[in-house]
Write an enzyme that holds these catalytic residues in place. Sequence first.
Site, short mmCIF file in Angstrom:
data_model
loop_
_atom_site.label_atom_id
_atom_site.label_comp_id
_atom_site.label_asym_id
_atom_site.label_seq_id
_atom_site.Cartn_x
_atom_site.Cartn_y
_atom_site.Cartn_z
N LYS A 89 0.86 -1.19 0.00
CA LYS A 89 0.00 0.00 0.00
C LYS A 89 0.89 1.23 0.00
CE LYS A 89 -1.80 2.89 2.77
NZ LYS A 89 -1.82 4.04 1.86
N GLY A 118 6.73 4.54 8.48
CA GLY A 118 5.87 5.71 8.64
C GLY A 118 5.94 6.26 10.04
N GLU A 152 3.07 7.15 15.59
CA GLU A 152 1.68 7.03 16.06
C GLU A 152 0.94 5.95 15.27
OE1 GLU A 152 -0.55 10.65 17.14
OE2 GLU A 152 -1.95 10.01 15.60
N GLY A 208 2.42 3.52 13.51
CA GLY A 208 3.14 2.26 13.76
C GLY A 208 2.67 1.57 15.02
N GLU A 217 9.59 0.71 10.75
CA GLU A 217 10.66 1.69 10.61
C GLU A 217 10.00 3.03 10.76
OE1 GLU A 217 12.70 4.42 9.36
OE2 GLU A 217 12.76 3.52 7.35
N CYS A 233 13.61 10.22 7.46
CA CYS A 233 13.47 9.87 8.88
C CYS A 233 14.82 9.84 9.61
CB CYS A 233 12.71 8.58 9.06
SG CYS A 233 13.00 7.39 7.79
N GLU A 269 10.16 15.04 15.79
CA GLU A 269 10.63 15.02 14.42
C GLU A 269 9.78 15.97 13.58
OE1 GLU A 269 10.68 11.23 12.49
OE2 GLU A 269 11.85 12.02 10.84
#
Lengths: 107, 890
Positions: free
Chosen positions: B181, B234, B237, B239, B256, B290, B391
Site C-alpha cells: 500500500k 511511517g 503514532e 506504527g 521503521e 526519517c 521530528e
Amino acid sequence: MIKLANRAGAAIKATLSEKGLPCSVRIEIRSTGCCDASLGMIADKAEASDLIMEIDGLTILMRPALYALVGEVSILCVDDPKKNEFILVSDKPLNEWAGFGACNIRL
Amino acid sequence: MDHYKLFIDGEFVDAKDGKTFTTLDPGNDQPIATVAQAGIADAEAAIMAARRSFDSGVWSRLTPAARAQKMYDFADQINTQGLRLAVTESMDAGQTINFSKVTPLGFGANMFKDLSNYASFKFPWEEEIKAQGNPFDYGRDYIRREPIGVCVGIIPWNFPMVMAFWKIGQALIMGNSVVLKPASVTPLSALIIAECAKIVGIPKGVINVIPGPGGVLGKVLCTHKEVDKISFTGSTEVGREIMSMASGTVKKVTLELGGKSANIVLDDADMEHAIACSAFGTYFHAGQVCESGTRILVQKKIYNEFVDKFKKHAEAIRIGYQLLPTTHMGPLVSHEQVAAVDGYVQIGKKEGAQLITGGKPVEVEGIKGGCYYAPTVFAGVKNSMRIAQEEIFGPVVAILPFDSDEEAVAIANDSIYGLGGGVLSSNTARAEKIARNVRTGTMWINNYHYFGSFCPFGGYKQSGVGRELSHIGLEEYTQTKRIHVASFADASSNYTMTATMSDDKSLSKYIINLPTKINAGHGALASVAKEVVDLGGTRVLLMTDAGIVKAGLAKLAQDCLSDFCVGVFDKIPQDTDLETVDAATEMARQLKVDLIVSCGGGSVIDTAKAVCTTLKNGGCCNDNISWGRLTENPVPHIVIPTTAGTGSEVTWAAVIKNKAAGRKSYIIEQRLAPNVAILDPRMTMTLPPKMTAGTAMDAMCHAVEALTTITTNPISDGAALHAIRLIKENLPIAVKDGKNEAARLNLAAAATMAGQAFTISFVALAHAMAHTLGMLHGVPHGYACGMVLPKVMHFNVDHATDKLALIALQLGVNTFGMDKRKAALAAADEIEKLMKKCGHPMRLRDVGVPETDEALLACSIHALCDPVSLYNARPVGGPEEILALYKELI
Ligand SMILES: NC(=O)c1ccc[n+]([C@@H]2O[C@H](COP(=O)([O-])OP(=O)(O)OC[C@H]3O[C@@H](n4cnc5c(N)ncnc54)[C@H](O)[C@@H]3O)[C@@H](O)[C@H]2O)c1
C-alpha cells in the site's frame, strides 16, 4: 469548530485537573516521526489571535490557520478507559491516516 | 491526464466501488494523474490473491536461485523504465530529479540483484545444528528458513520508489507474496514497478499494489487473518496502532518509524566538510527523511564559527522546481506538511530558540503554488525543547552546543528515538568511540545518508522494530523451522520422557565412542615420540605434577619426548582447578604448543584435557566448561597415566574445581577423549600402597556404577565386569608388592576398561557423594569413592539387584543357594572386605571429614545437586536419603 464525542470532554478535564492544570487545551499539528503528522492536543493558554470555544467549562483553542486547513475537529475518547487517549478527526483530514492512531494530551 | 489502476492478481483493475483520486505535483500543485482508490473489498481481494499465489508454490517453492533469475529480469526491466520512474517520482513526491534519476538503478535494480544473489548463494536457508546443546538426547537437528507467507508493505510518501523497492524486493527474494500500500499522495512509482513485474512474468498474485487511504485500508491489512507479516514505514503514532492491531492475529511486524538523529561535530572536524555534511544530513530532500541529522551537536570551542558558516551555507541552498537539474532543494510533499513544519517553527520561537535563518514558506520564481519552505536554522536550542525532541520532517535544524564527548553522547541519547546519527571528526578512533555509545541503528562517521544493499537499516527505541536490507533484513522475511530427527526412534531412549513419564527409568540407547588408541605393556612409554609424529605434533608441552617429578617419572617421559618437548608445566594440585588450567593454557600459548602430553594421575590428565579444549576454542577454562557442545577436536593429547584408577586416559570427561562456585565442574565431550593412552606398568610402580588401593577403588567405583546406572548396556557391562575381576585379583598383590609388574599392568588395564565402561554408561550417586567429599573436605577422590561405594550399593539393592548379584560373582563370592538380593548385598560386603585388606580408609574421620549433622547435611545437599546423581539406578528422593548414607560412614 470542535465536537466532543462520548466522554471526551470529561476525560480531557479529568486529565488536566489531575495535573493541577487549567481546563484549557489547544488543538495542534504534531509530528510523531517519519512522514504523516497528526492532530493532537496540548495544555495551553489562549493567545490573542486564537479561535476559542468553551464547552462545559473546557476551553479549546485553535489557531485560525489550522482551522482553515482542517476545518471542524471531532474529539473521541478511546474505548479503553485505562488508556487516556483520544482520536481526533477533522472535516478536511490532515492526511490519509487521520483518525487511525490515538494521541494523549501533551501536558 | 494519465490514469493508473490498482494491481491485483496480476491485472491492472479499477477499484470495485469505482472510486478514484487525483495525485498532485507538490512543486506546482498541478494534478498529474488520476488513480484508482482501493477500498476494503480491493484490499481483501489483494490479500487473497497473494495468499493463493503463496500457497500454490508458484513463487514460494521455487529455489532461491530460480527466483534470483526472475529478480534479475525484474531489475533489468526497472532499469529500462528508469527515466519514466525518475520523472514520475519527482513529479509525484517532489524529489529532485538529481536524486530520483539514480534511484531505479542505485536503490532498485542493484539492490534486487545484490540481495537475490546473496539469497541464492550465501543465505543459510538450511543449517545443520552440529552441537544441539542437549546433553541427554541425540539426534540430527537442522534449521530451515522458509518464506513467511503474505507480507503487507505499507510505505510513506518521502521515498515512495525506494520504499517500494525495499518492501517488494526483500519479500519476493525470500519467496513471499506481497501486498503493497503506497502512500496516497505518492502512489505512482509503485504502480510502475508493478508494471515491470508483469512484463517480466512475476507470477500473478505475487505482487499486488493498492493505493488507497491508510485510515481505511490499514485496519483490514493489519487484522486480516491471511496476512502473515506487516512491514510498515511511517509515523510512530500509526506504527504503534499497527502493532497493536497486528497483535490480534499475532502477525510478525517490522516497523521503521521516526527519528531525531544527532549529528555530532567534534572540535577536530574539518570545518568545511562538517558544514557541508551536516547540511546534507539535514536538508537532503527538504529534511523529509526519517534518519536526518536534525539535531546538530557542535562542540563549544567551534560552536559560533559553525553556526555562522552553517547559516551562510543554508542561505545558499537553491530552492526550486524539482525537475530542474540546478535545484538543490525541492518542495515539501504537501501544503499540510508545510503547515506542520511551520507549526514547529512557531513552537521553536515560542520556546526561546534563536531563529537564525529561514522559518517561513517561500515562493519559487516563475511557479504559482508549490509547497516550498526555506532552509531553517535554530541556534541556542536546549535538548528539552520540542524542536529538539520531535521530528519536524522538514528543512529545520536545531544546533546545540556541548562540552565533552561524553556530554555529546548523553544529549544524542536523550531522545525517544534512535534511528540514525553521525560524528564528524578528523580522529576516527574518537569518532568510533562516540558512535559505539550512541543508542541508534546507524551511525555515519564523516558521512551521512549513505545506504547499501548489504547495510542494515532500522531503529532503536521508538524508531522501530527489526531491520531492512542486508542479511538481517532478509532474515526478517523468513520463518525459522527446526527439524529434529531422533537418532533413536524409541521412547525408552528419550531421557526426559523416561525420567518424567515412565516408572522404568532405564534408557535403552547407548553410544560407544572410544577413539583413544591404547599402547600397553612393559616399555610402552617409548612409543610416545612416534605417536607425537603420527599426530602431527612438533611442539609438545609436557604436563605433570610435583609428585610425578619427585618420583622421577616426569623425567622418563621428557626423555622419551626428546626435542619435541618445548616445556614442562608441573604446577598441578591434587583435584585441579580453573586457575591451574588457565596458567597452563597461558604457558602453552606462549610456547606455541601444538600437542599436549600429560603424565600423571587424574588431576594431571584432566588439567591437560581442559587445556586442549581451551587452546582450541579460545578464552579461559571457564569459557570451555561444556557438555556436548564441541564440534571440532581439541588440540591432540597423549596420556601417560601414573595411577591406575580414574580411567581419564580414555574418558570423555574432565573434572575441574571451580573454587568460587564451591563445586566441581565437568567438561563432558566425546571429543575430549585423548588421542593416545600409554599404559606402561613401570609408571605406576612408585605409587605408595595406600594410594594404590585408593585409586583402584576409584576404578572399582566406575565399574560398579557403570553396571548400575540407568544407561547401562551389554558392551560397557562386559568391560566393567572384567575390570572388577582384575581389581579384585590384582589389587592385593600390587598393594603388597608395588613392583609386581603383571599386577600393575592388570590394574592399569582394569582402570582403563572401567573408564571405558563409565564413559558410555556414566556414573551415579557414589560419584556424586565422592565429588562432594573431595570438593568440601579435600578427600582424595579414590578414597572417597571407595568409602561410599558399598553404602550406595546397599541403597540400590532393589533397583539393580541382577547387576549387583553379577558383581558378587566377579568378586568371587560364592552365591550358591543365595537369592539374588542377598547376593547383591554380598557384593557390597565383599568390596568392604577388599578395602580393609588393602588398608583403604573406611570412616569419614579417617579422611578428616567432620561427622557433625550440619557438615553431613551440607554434603548431602551438595551431592544431590551433582548432575551424575540423575543417573542413579534408584531415583534419589531427597537430601535425607544421602544424609543417611553418609551417616553410615561414621
Ligand atoms: N576425567 C575422568 O574421567 C575422571 C575420572 C575419575 C576421576 N577423575 C579425577 O581425577 C582426580 C584424581 O586423580 P587420581 O586419583 O589419579 O590422583 P591425582 O592425580 O590427584 O594424584 C594424587 C597424588 O598422587 C601422586 N601420584 C600419582 N601417580 C604417582 C606415582 N606413580 N607415583 C607417585 N606418586 C604418584 C600425584 O603426584 C598426586 O600427588 C580427581 O580430581 C578426580 O575428580 C577424573
